[in-house]
Every structure is written in structure tokens, then in C-alpha cells.
Design a protein around this motif. Structure first.
Motif, PDB file in Angstrom:
ATOM      1  N   GLU A 185     -16.208   4.457   2.913  1.00 56.78           N
ATOM      2  CA  GLU A 185     -14.980   5.271   2.874  1.00 56.78           C
ATOM      3  C   GLU A 185     -14.753   5.806   1.470  1.00 56.78           C
ATOM      4  N   LEU A 186     -14.972   4.979   0.489  1.00 55.93           N
ATOM      5  CA  LEU A 186     -14.814   5.404  -0.898  1.00 55.93           C
ATOM      6  C   LEU A 186     -15.779   6.555  -1.204  1.00 55.93           C
ATOM      7  N   LEU A 187     -17.044   6.431  -0.818  1.00 53.27           N
ATOM      8  CA  LEU A 187     -18.022   7.479  -1.086  1.00 53.27           C
ATOM      9  C   LEU A 187     -17.673   8.776  -0.375  1.00 53.27           C
ATOM     10  N   LEU A 188     -17.193   8.667   0.857  1.00 54.36           N
ATOM     11  CA  LEU A 188     -16.783   9.852   1.606  1.00 54.36           C
ATOM     12  C   LEU A 188     -15.649  10.567   0.870  1.00 54.36           C
ATOM     13  N   GLN A 189     -14.694   9.807   0.366  1.00 57.31           N
ATOM     14  CA  GLN A 189     -13.583  10.417  -0.358  1.00 57.31           C
ATOM     15  C   GLN A 189     -14.023  10.973  -1.707  1.00 57.31           C
ATOM     16  N   VAL A 190     -14.972  10.313  -2.359  1.00 57.28           N
ATOM     17  CA  VAL A 190     -15.512  10.829  -3.625  1.00 57.28           C
ATOM     18  C   VAL A 190     -16.182  12.180  -3.389  1.00 57.28           C
ATOM     19  N   VAL A 191     -17.018  12.272  -2.359  1.00 50.43           N
ATOM     20  CA  VAL A 191     -17.693  13.534  -2.049  1.00 50.43           C
ATOM     21  C   VAL A 191     -16.658  14.612  -1.724  1.00 50.43           C
ATOM     22  N   GLY A 192     -15.629  14.245  -0.975  1.00 49.48           N
ATOM     23  CA  GLY A 192     -14.558  15.197  -0.675  1.00 49.48           C
ATOM     24  C   GLY A 192     -13.842  15.671  -1.931  1.00 49.48           C
ATOM     25  N   LYS A 193     -13.614  14.769  -2.861  1.00 48.29           N
ATOM     26  CA  LYS A 193     -12.944  15.138  -4.116  1.00 48.29           C
ATOM     27  C   LYS A 193     -13.820  16.060  -4.950  1.00 48.29           C
ATOM     28  N   ILE A 194     -15.100  15.763  -5.043  1.00 51.68           N
ATOM     29  CA  ILE A 194     -16.007  16.630  -5.793  1.00 51.68           C
ATOM     30  C   ILE A 194     -15.970  18.038  -5.204  1.00 51.68           C
ATOM     31  N   HIS A 195     -16.010  18.110  -3.886  1.00 51.02           N
ATOM     32  CA  HIS A 195     -15.980  19.409  -3.214  1.00 51.02           C
ATOM     33  C   HIS A 195     -14.654  20.127  -3.453  1.00 51.02           C
ATOM     34  N   SER A 196     -13.548  19.438  -3.275  1.00 49.00           N
ATOM     35  CA  SER A 196     -12.242  20.100  -3.453  1.00 49.00           C
ATOM     36  C   SER A 196     -12.018  20.508  -4.904  1.00 49.00           C
TER      37      SER A 196
ATOM     38  N   ARG B 110      -7.099  -1.652  -0.792  1.00 44.86           N
ATOM     39  CA  ARG B 110      -5.885  -1.102  -0.169  1.00 44.86           C
ATOM     40  C   ARG B 110      -5.983   0.412  -0.025  1.00 44.86           C
ATOM     41  N   HIS B 111      -6.681   1.050  -0.943  1.00 50.86           N
ATOM     42  CA  HIS B 111      -6.774   2.510  -0.931  1.00 50.86           C
ATOM     43  C   HIS B 111      -8.050   3.029  -0.275  1.00 50.86           C
ATOM     44  N   PHE B 112      -9.110   2.226  -0.323  1.00 52.48           N
ATOM     45  CA  PHE B 112     -10.402   2.607   0.258  1.00 52.48           C
ATOM     46  C   PHE B 112     -10.898   1.403   1.046  1.00 52.48           C
ATOM     47  N   SER B 113     -10.953   1.535   2.351  1.00 49.92           N
ATOM     48  CA  SER B 113     -11.229   0.385   3.204  1.00 49.92           C
ATOM     49  C   SER B 113     -12.647  -0.173   3.062  1.00 49.92           C
ATOM     50  N   SER B 114     -13.567   0.626   2.555  1.00 50.32           N
ATOM     51  CA  SER B 114     -14.953   0.176   2.411  1.00 50.32           C
ATOM     52  C   SER B 114     -15.655   1.036   1.380  1.00 50.32           C
ATOM     53  N   LYS B 115     -16.847   0.627   1.021  1.00 48.59           N
ATOM     54  CA  LYS B 115     -17.653   1.416   0.089  1.00 48.59           C
ATOM     55  C   LYS B 115     -17.974   2.782   0.703  1.00 48.59           C
TER      56      LYS B 115
ATOM     57  N   THR C 165       0.835  -1.201   0.000  1.00 53.22           N
ATOM     58  CA  THR C 165       0.000   0.000   0.000  1.00 53.22           C
ATOM     59  C   THR C 165       0.867   1.246   0.000  1.00 53.22           C
ATOM     60  N   LEU C 166       1.912   1.237   0.829  1.00 49.49           N
ATOM     61  CA  LEU C 166       2.826   2.382   0.862  1.00 49.49           C
ATOM     62  C   LEU C 166       3.489   2.599  -0.491  1.00 49.49           C
ATOM     63  N   ARG C 167       3.901   1.524  -1.140  1.00 50.53           N
ATOM     64  CA  ARG C 167       4.558   1.624  -2.447  1.00 50.53           C
ATOM     65  C   ARG C 167       3.637   2.225  -3.498  1.00 50.53           C
ATOM     66  N   HIS C 168       2.352   1.947  -3.371  1.00 48.38           N
ATOM     67  CA  HIS C 168       1.402   2.397  -4.387  1.00 48.38           C
ATOM     68  C   HIS C 168       0.551   3.585  -3.930  1.00 48.38           C
ATOM     69  N   GLN C 169       0.928   4.204  -2.826  1.00 44.62           N
ATOM     70  CA  GLN C 169       0.171   5.333  -2.297  1.00 44.62           C
ATOM     71  C   GLN C 169       0.097   6.486  -3.300  1.00 44.62           C
ATOM     72  N   HIS C 170       1.130   6.643  -4.116  1.00 42.55           N
ATOM     73  CA  HIS C 170       1.139   7.714  -5.123  1.00 42.55           C
ATOM     74  C   HIS C 170       0.014   7.544  -6.148  1.00 42.55           C
ATOM     75  N   ARG C 171      -0.526   6.346  -6.267  1.00 41.02           N
ATOM     76  CA  ARG C 171      -1.614   6.086  -7.220  1.00 41.02           C
ATOM     77  C   ARG C 171      -2.978   6.507  -6.684  1.00 41.02           C
ATOM     78  N   LYS C 172      -3.068   6.754  -5.390  1.00 36.94           N
ATOM     79  CA  LYS C 172      -4.375   7.032  -4.802  1.00 36.94           C
ATOM     80  C   LYS C 172      -5.070   8.236  -5.445  1.00 36.94           C
ATOM     81  N   PRO C 173      -4.403   9.378  -5.664  1.00 34.54           N
ATOM     82  CA  PRO C 173      -5.108  10.494  -6.309  1.00 34.54           C
ATOM     83  C   PRO C 173      -5.638  10.130  -7.700  1.00 34.54           C
ATOM     84  N   GLU C 174      -4.858   9.377  -8.449  1.00 38.57           N
ATOM     85  CA  GLU C 174      -5.283   8.938  -9.786  1.00 38.57           C
ATOM     86  C   GLU C 174      -6.490   7.997  -9.676  1.00 38.57           C
ATOM     87  N   LEU C 175      -6.424   7.069  -8.738  1.00 33.72           N
ATOM     88  CA  LEU C 175      -7.548   6.141  -8.529  1.00 33.72           C
ATOM     89  C   LEU C 175      -8.793   6.889  -8.058  1.00 33.72           C
TER      90      LEU C 175
END
Length: 195
Positions: free
Chosen positions: A56-67, A49-54, A5-15
Motif C-alpha cells: 500500500e505504501l509503494l502504491l501511494q508513493v508511485v501515485g505521489k510521484i505521478h501526481s 496507521r497511514h499505510f496498511s502494508s508495504k 488515525t482520524l486525529r492524525h490524518q492531516h499528517r498523511k500528506p506530510e508523511l
């Protein structure tokens, strides 16, 4: 976090960007991590590995839309040039009526329905879809010299009108009527005092 997960953390913004587009295009009705992963050409395990649950994923999606919206606000020449709250709000409204932006309202309405049915699972999500979106309106009203009490009430009213009128627009397509209603909202918010 494990080493992989640490090795691929740079992919999280792209994902996150890809997942956000997927959710905006497909909604959340029956979405699960496996079909998202398949569509994105990655494994289910990579998403986990990047989103622990659905949720969590939705929370991050909403945060991304806002940002992403805040970044657009910051770089939009017309918004930066707006000399008053009414001019700012009318410009924001025009931007939000663009089809690309309207997708976020379809998602918002899905999330609100889900939050009403499952409040125990959506606490953080509800907070982010309400409070975070008040901030840019509150900042603009404060800059125009409104008192703290007025700022809170007016921002809440304007945000509610934006969302309600977007719902109306999505369902009816009656842009002329909805635009007039929004103009009236802006006029109300522009009055010297709401006492």
C-alpha cells in the motif's frame, strides 16, 4: 479508522512526501516500514496507521510521484508554452533527464522487476506505472488532432522510448547518443499518420 488515525490524518500528506523521498533515495530492495519510520523519526505504528502494508505504501508513493509530476507539468512555463507535441515531448525529456527526476526511473525499474517476479502482489502497482503515465502524452496528442487509434499507439511508443532511453542513460551516461535517439522517436511520432 480508529480515533487516533482520524486525529492524525492531516499528517498523511506530510508523511507520504517524506516516505516518497526516502524510497526515491533508497529504493525498495530491502525496504521495510520499520527503517523508514526510524529514519523519519516516527513509530512503526504511525506508519501502519497511514499505510496498511508495504505494498500500500509503494502504491501511494508511485501515485505521489505521478501526481507531483503532473503538477510540475501544469506549472512549467516551457511546457505550457509548447505549441506542438514535438516541442512538448522534447521539453518533458529535458526535465526527465535532470538528476532529481531520474530517481523515479531507478525506482520504476526496481518496481518492474518486482512485478515480473511477483505479479500476484503487484497488480495495482503495475496498472499505475503504465496507464497513469500514458495520460499526459495521450492528452497532448489528442489536442494536436490525432485519431484515438493513433493516440494510443503513439503514446505507448513514446512512453516505452522514454523509459528505455532513461535506462540506457542511467547505465551508460551517454547523453548525446540517447538524446539523438529520443529526437528520432519524436520525429517518428510527428509524422502525419502511422497507418
Amino acid at each position: 479508522m480508529d480515533g487516533r488515525t482520524l486525529r492524525h490524518q492531516h499528517r498523511k500528506p506530510e508523511l507520504l512526501a517524506a516516505v516518497t523521498e526516502y524510497v526515491l533515495d533508497h529504493g525498495i530492495g530491502d525496504v521495510s516500514l520499520r527503517p523508514i519510520a526510524l529514519t523519519l523519526g516516527i513509530t512503526h505504528a504511525t506508519l501502519l496507521r497511514h499505510f496498511s502494508s508495504k505494498e500500500e505504501l509503494l502504491l501511494q508513493v508511485v501515485g505521489k510521484i505521478h501526481s507531483d509530476f503532473l503538477v510540475r507539468l501544469e506549472h512549467d512555463e516551457d511546457l505550457r508554452a509548447a505549441k506542438s507535441t514535438p516541442e512538448f515531448l522534447r521539453t518533458v525529456w529535458r526535465r526527465l533527464c535532470e538528476p532529481e527526476e531520474q530517481r523515479q526511473f531507478v525506482l520504476l525499474f526496481e518496481l518492474v522487476g518486482r512485478a515480473a517476479r511477483e505479479p500476484e502482489r503487484t497488480g495495482n502497482l503495475v496498472q499505475s506505472i503504465v496507464s497513469d503515465w500514458l495520460i499526459p502524452i495521450e492528452e497532448r496528442l489528442t489536442r494536436d488532432g490525432r485519431s484515438p487509434g493513433e493516440v494510443s499507439v503513439l503514446a505507448t511508443m513514446v512512453l516505452a522510448q522514454i523509459r528505455g532511453l532513461q535506462l540506457d542513460l542511467l547505465v551508460t551516461g551517454d547523453r548525446a547518443r540517447v538524446d539523438k535517439a529520443f529526437d528520432f522517436t519524436v520525429e517518428l511520432a510527428s509524422r502525419p499518420s502511422i497507418r
